[in-house]
Design an enzyme around this catalytic site. Structure first.
Site, PDB file in Angstrom:
ATOM      1  N   GLU A  92       5.102  -6.491 -32.483  1.00  0.00           N
ATOM      2  CA  GLU A  92       6.260  -7.375 -32.403  1.00  0.00           C
ATOM      3  C   GLU A  92       7.176  -7.213 -33.630  1.00  0.00           C
ATOM      4  O   GLU A  92       8.389  -7.191 -33.496  1.00  0.00           O
ATOM      5  CB  GLU A  92       5.743  -8.823 -32.312  1.00  0.00           C
ATOM      6  CG  GLU A  92       6.820  -9.874 -32.181  1.00  0.00           C
ATOM      7  CD  GLU A  92       7.262 -10.073 -30.741  1.00  0.00           C
ATOM      8  OE1 GLU A  92       6.664  -9.436 -29.851  1.00  0.00           O
ATOM      9  OE2 GLU A  92       8.189 -10.852 -30.524  1.00  0.00           O
ATOM     10  N   ASP A  93       6.581  -7.124 -34.793  1.00  0.00           N
ATOM     11  CA  ASP A  93       7.382  -7.264 -36.015  1.00  0.00           C
ATOM     12  C   ASP A  93       7.461  -6.031 -36.901  1.00  0.00           C
ATOM     13  O   ASP A  93       8.071  -6.072 -37.962  1.00  0.00           O
ATOM     14  CB  ASP A  93       6.812  -8.411 -36.883  1.00  0.00           C
ATOM     15  CG  ASP A  93       6.966  -9.755 -36.187  1.00  0.00           C
ATOM     16  OD1 ASP A  93       7.877  -9.871 -35.345  1.00  0.00           O
ATOM     17  OD2 ASP A  93       6.183 -10.668 -36.472  1.00  0.00           O
TER      18      ASP A  93
END
Ligand code: MN
Length: 699
Positions: free
Chosen positions: A76-77
């Site tokens: 996700e990051d």
């Protein structure tokens, strides 16, 4: 923050066979990938996944879950992809990380798009493996613990509301009461700051007045039970501000009236001891009738087991008491997580659908209402939850495709669909959607629903919209044929046909509008003569009879008075060599004769029967020939075929779309009134010469 060796040691403490190298690799990977990213607290970002992994070790979960917790934010990051995770940690961990990543999508959705109930369903459906859900709950718990670092009050409140509405109920659903209570307490502080401050103040005040009441009551209970020969542990606590606040709201009472501020847990060594302890407490203190519940003989559907009662202590104070064994307690506080950790040793494959676990629990439940509640959850397993690129969530049945999705978003979007991207990749329209897919519909201004879509769509909405659009399109084609024929009819009339003539014609024929008229002409429900008469009454008086107005079939070679019929199988027309077959005759009359073309396959089947040698009479008109034409499926081809029939003076008796192959072909069977075989042959040649026609042949 937990250090690398500490985390590994924690896992080794409950699973001596854990793969140390794997845990170390995951730890180093998350530290590297998150690099210099920072949390709102100012801590390095990787402290978060490491803490979540720590929470998972408290649940004694397997090494795959610990690794997933460490890696849960990398896709996700950071620049890491699921492919990278799979290459480094194998398919199982990649699948779990992917699951957690998809669950996180919910947080990026605009708030108005997500009803809490919908979201809980989504999360449940997404969590095909309970470990995904456990990591997600741990992730949320840690984020709540560090929520006060976030500067924006709006953002804090949004996250707190989400926790209260979605994650705490979800933790309750799967029996993780400890997570549920902590999430509620932290969220309550954000959502109702004034109530929180007041209640905390009152609780502090109470504590300073009663000089350790909780400990006093706990000691009294322990002594009473010891005197009866029971060895137990007693824990006492004051209730959380949130649960007191909820009680005040539910019972519409003030703080002073909430009398059961204290709660106690008695942990016994066996189930028998639980009931004995209950008896002792009920003998020593008065108990509140109606508050006793036996969740040991009838556990809650999520597996919760305990005895509940409420006592009146020293004539004034109500205290809640929960009695259970140590095993029950662990299962109660961590619910399915405990269940899973406990049972994984039995499973050769090391993992299992969490739903199966849940079903086992449901099966053991006797409470019809709870059972129903859980059966509802099973239903979500048949649903797919997919997103628009802007993050709106849509619920569809399992097996639904991008086309179903497009129609679910909007009928107009479905109607203009030409292609689809799922998670950014172009895929065929028939691709079934999967949970969490982001579906982007590619639109075309002139695109229209295709009949072939009916083969793969699964929602009623899409099906109905496609049928409607196809019918409208077919009608438009027939209207177009009608227009061609109408123009030719108009040319034959003595006067120019204007609006007024058309209006009165519609009235005479009992039709709604011009399109209806053209459709009736195109579908051969009106003859040329009828149309002319309706437009200009009396205009056909001097016209010779049209073919079809008077059908005059004469056949030579039959005994006088014998009825005959042109066979439906081969549709003979003058010029064909014909033979007759006498049908089975009744006792009083000779049978009808069916007239066939000599090479009709039906004749071959009746080789034993007597063939009558027949020939055509001289003035035969109105025989109907049947042909099959395969047209390219594009606008105007049907109209062009109709034009060919009109130019050749052949009256269309019937027109059927018999076979819709996948584009680009449609097959029609046409019945035409023709003069003779030469006429029919000429028409077939004209058809074959046309660009619109792929094949044309006599049937
Ligand atoms: Mn996270």
């Amino acid at each position: 923050m937990l250090r690398q060796y500490e985390l590994v040691e924690r896992v080794k403490a409950y699973d001596p066979n854990a793969d140390e190298a794997l845990l170390n690799r995951a730890y180093v990977y998350t530290v590297q990938k998150h690099g210099s990213q920072k949390r709102a607290s100012g801590d390095p970002y990787f402290s978060h996944p490491v803490e979540v992994a720590g929470l998972m070790t408290d649940l004694k979960l397997d090494q795959e879950t610990i690794a997933t917790a460490l890696l849960h934010d990398t896709v996700e990051d950071t620049l890491a992809t699921i492919g990278d995770i799979e290459a480094n940690f194998g398919p199982d961990i990649a699948r779990l990380v992917d699951g957690v990543t998809k669950l996180s999508k919910i947080e990026t959705m605009p708030e108005n798009e997500r009803a809490a109930e919908n979201l809980r369903k989504f999360l449940l459906a997404m969590s095909e493996d309970i470990r995904v859900l456990l990591v997600k709950l741990g992730d949320r718990l840690h984020n709540m613990r560090t929520l006060h670092f976030i500067k924006s009050p709006d953002k804090r409140r949004r996250i707190a509301r989400e926790t209260m509405e979605i994650y705490a109920p979800l933790a309750e659903r799967v029996g993780m009461y400890e997570y549920m209570r902590e999430m509620q307490a932290l969220a309550f502080e954000q959502l109702e700051p004034e109530a929180y401050a007041t209640l905390t103040g009152r609780l502090d005040q109470l504590r300073s007045q009663d000089h350790g009441q909780v400990d006093k009551v706990a000691l009294a209970m322990k002594q009473a039970l010891a005197a009866a020969g029971l060895s137990v542990t007693v824990w006492g606590r004051e209730k959380q501000p949130y649960s007191i606040w909820r009680k005040m709201a539910e019972r519409h009472v003030a703080f002073d009236q909430v009398t059961d501020i204290m709660a106690f847990r008695v942990i016994c060594q066996s189930t028998g001891d639980c009931y004995r302890a209950l008896g002792v407490l009920h003998t020593v203190w008065q108990f509140l009738p109606g508050r006793f519940k036996d969740y040991i003989s009838t556990p809650k559907s999520n597996g919760y087991k305990s005895l509940h009662t409420a006592l009146i202590y020293e004539n004034s104070m109500r205290v809640e008491v929960q009695i259970r064994t140590g095993d029950m307690h662990h299962t109660n506080e961590f619910g399915l997580a405990a269940h899973w950790a406990y049972k994984q040793g039995d499973r050769p494959d090391g993992q299992v659908g969490w739903l199966r676990d849940l079903i086992e629990i449901v099966d053991a439940s006797h409470d019809a209402e709870e059972l129903l509640e859980n059966t509802k959850m099973a239903i979500y397993q048949d649903r797919i939850f997919a997103f628009t690129p802007k993050g709106a969530l849509f619920q569809l049945p399992k097996g639904a495709t991008a086309v179903d999705f497009a129609f679910a978003v909007h009928t107009a979007l479905g109607a203009h669909t030409v292609g689809v991207k799922i998670n950014g990749r172009h895929v065929p329209l028939r691709t079934p959607l999967e949970n969490g897919d982001v579906v982007e519909i590619v639109k075309g201004a002139s695109a229209e629903p295709q009949l072939s879509w009916l083969a793969f769509v699964s929602t009623g909405k899409a099906r109905a919209a496609i049928r409607r659009a196809v019918r409208a399109k077919e009608r438009a084609e027939v209207v177009e044929i009608g227009r061609r024929i109408f123009e030719e009819i108009a040319d034959r009339l003595p006067a120019k046909v204007g609006r007024k003539a058309i209006r009165s014609a519609l009235e005479r024929l009992g039709l709604e509008d011009e399109d209806d008229l053209l459709h009736a002409i195109g579908a051969a429900r009106l003859t040329t003569r009828e149309v002319m008469e309706a437009l200009v009454p009396g205009s056909t008086a001097d016209m010779p009879e049209e073919p079809g107005q008077k059908r005059a079939i004469s056949i030579k070679g039959l005994r006088p008075g014998v009825p005959f019929q042109l066979a439906d199988c081969c549709h003979p027309v003058p010029g064909d060599r014909i033979v007759g077959l006498e049908q089975a005759a009744g006792p009083e009359q000779s049978g009808e004769v069916a007239v066939h073309v000599i090479d009709c396959p039906v004749l071959a089947d009746q080789a034993g029967a007597d063939w009558l040698d027949l020939s055509w009479g001289d003035r035969t008109t109105g025989a109907v020939g049947r042909l099959r034409a395969v047209l390219y499926h594009r606008t105007g081809t049907l109209a062009e075929m109709a034009g060919i029939f009109a130019k050749n003076n052949a009256n269309v008796i019937g027109l059927d779309l018999t076979e819709r192959r996948e584009d680009p072909f449609h097959t029609y069977v046409v019945d035409l009134e023709v003069q003779d075989l030469a006429h029919l042959t000429r028409i077939l040649s004209s058809l074959r010469a046309s660009d619109s026609v792929a094949e044309a042949e006599r049937v």
